[in-house]
Write an enzyme that holds these catalytic residues in place. Structure first.
Site, PDB file in Angstrom:
ATOM      1  N   GLY A  72      47.937 100.198  18.729  1.00  0.00           N
ATOM      2  CA  GLY A  72      46.700  99.595  18.304  1.00  0.00           C
ATOM      3  C   GLY A  72      45.527 100.107  19.089  1.00  0.00           C
ATOM      4  CB  CYS A  73      42.391  98.408  19.887  1.00  0.00           C
ATOM      5  SG  CYS A  73      42.854  96.912  20.792  1.00  0.00           S
ATOM      6  N   GLY A  74      44.641  99.609  22.166  1.00  0.00           N
ATOM      7  CA  GLY A  74      44.806  99.885  23.584  1.00  0.00           C
ATOM      8  C   GLY A  74      44.503  98.693  24.466  1.00  0.00           C
ATOM      9  CG  LEU A  75      41.224  96.690  24.317  1.00  0.00           C
ATOM     10  CD1 LEU A  75      39.987  96.006  23.752  1.00  0.00           C
ATOM     11  CD2 LEU A  75      41.001  97.082  25.767  1.00  0.00           C
ATOM     12  CD  GLU A 107      39.407 101.847  22.024  1.00  0.00           C
ATOM     13  OE1 GLU A 107      39.044 102.061  20.863  1.00  0.00           O
ATOM     14  OE2 GLU A 107      38.628 101.456  22.900  1.00  0.00           O
TER      15      GLU A 107
END
Length: 165
Positions: free
Chosen positions: A1-4, A105
């Site tokens: 996903g977004c890396g978060l 990202e």
């Protein structure tokens, strides 16, 4: 996903990246300027829904060799990286091509995967440009209509244009 997802702090999101090896990758100006147009006919899901992003893998002299789509641009790139690893293609042999803007990202994912370049239809964020420079990733934006802007590591593009950001 977004890396978060799954992280506890912003420091974890901005973890140090490996530097992408210089290698011998060299793309022609024509390949780069036509990359996003070459991706469009390979977007079957987008043709049906008009609501998906795509990530493709462009190999010099071969064109777009892999494409993956998803509603999310991060997921499209994740799928492409997985397909790339399963296919046996060397990640250093080409660049990722995206139908979206370029964010931190996406640069992180390319650097972690050893993909030396990222070409996109839309704009990069300032932080993505900074991170691409540090990680050795060639960052190209606004690749459409026969033109493009280079933001980092222009040495991988032959017949370099004079409009370098």
């Amino acid at each position: 996903g977004c890396g978060l997802c799954g992280i506890d702090s912003l420091e974890q999101a901005m973890r140090p990246l490996p530097r992408v090896a210089d290698g011998s990758l060299c793309l022609s100006r024509t390949e780069v300027s036509g990359a996003t147009e070459a991706l469009r006919p390979r977007q079957a899901l987008h043709a049906k829904t008009r609501a998906t992003h795509a990530a493709g893998f462009l190999v010099p002299g071969q064109g777009i060799v892999l494409v993956r789509e998803d509603v999310g641009r991060h997921n499209a790139l994740d799928k492409l990286i997985g397909a790339l690893m399963r296919s046996g293609f060397d990640s250093a042999s080409g660049v990722a091509v995206m139908t979206s803007r370029l964010s931190v990202e996406l640069v992180q994912k390319c650097a972690m995967s050893g993909i030396p370049g990222l070409v996109a239809l839309s704009a990069p964020t300032a932080r993505a440009v900074h991170l691409a420079e540090e990680a050795g990733v060639t960052l190209v934006a606004f690749a459409r209509g026969g033109g493009f802007d280079i933001y980092s590591h222009a040495h991988r593009i032959a017949d370099e244009v004079t409009n370098v950001a």
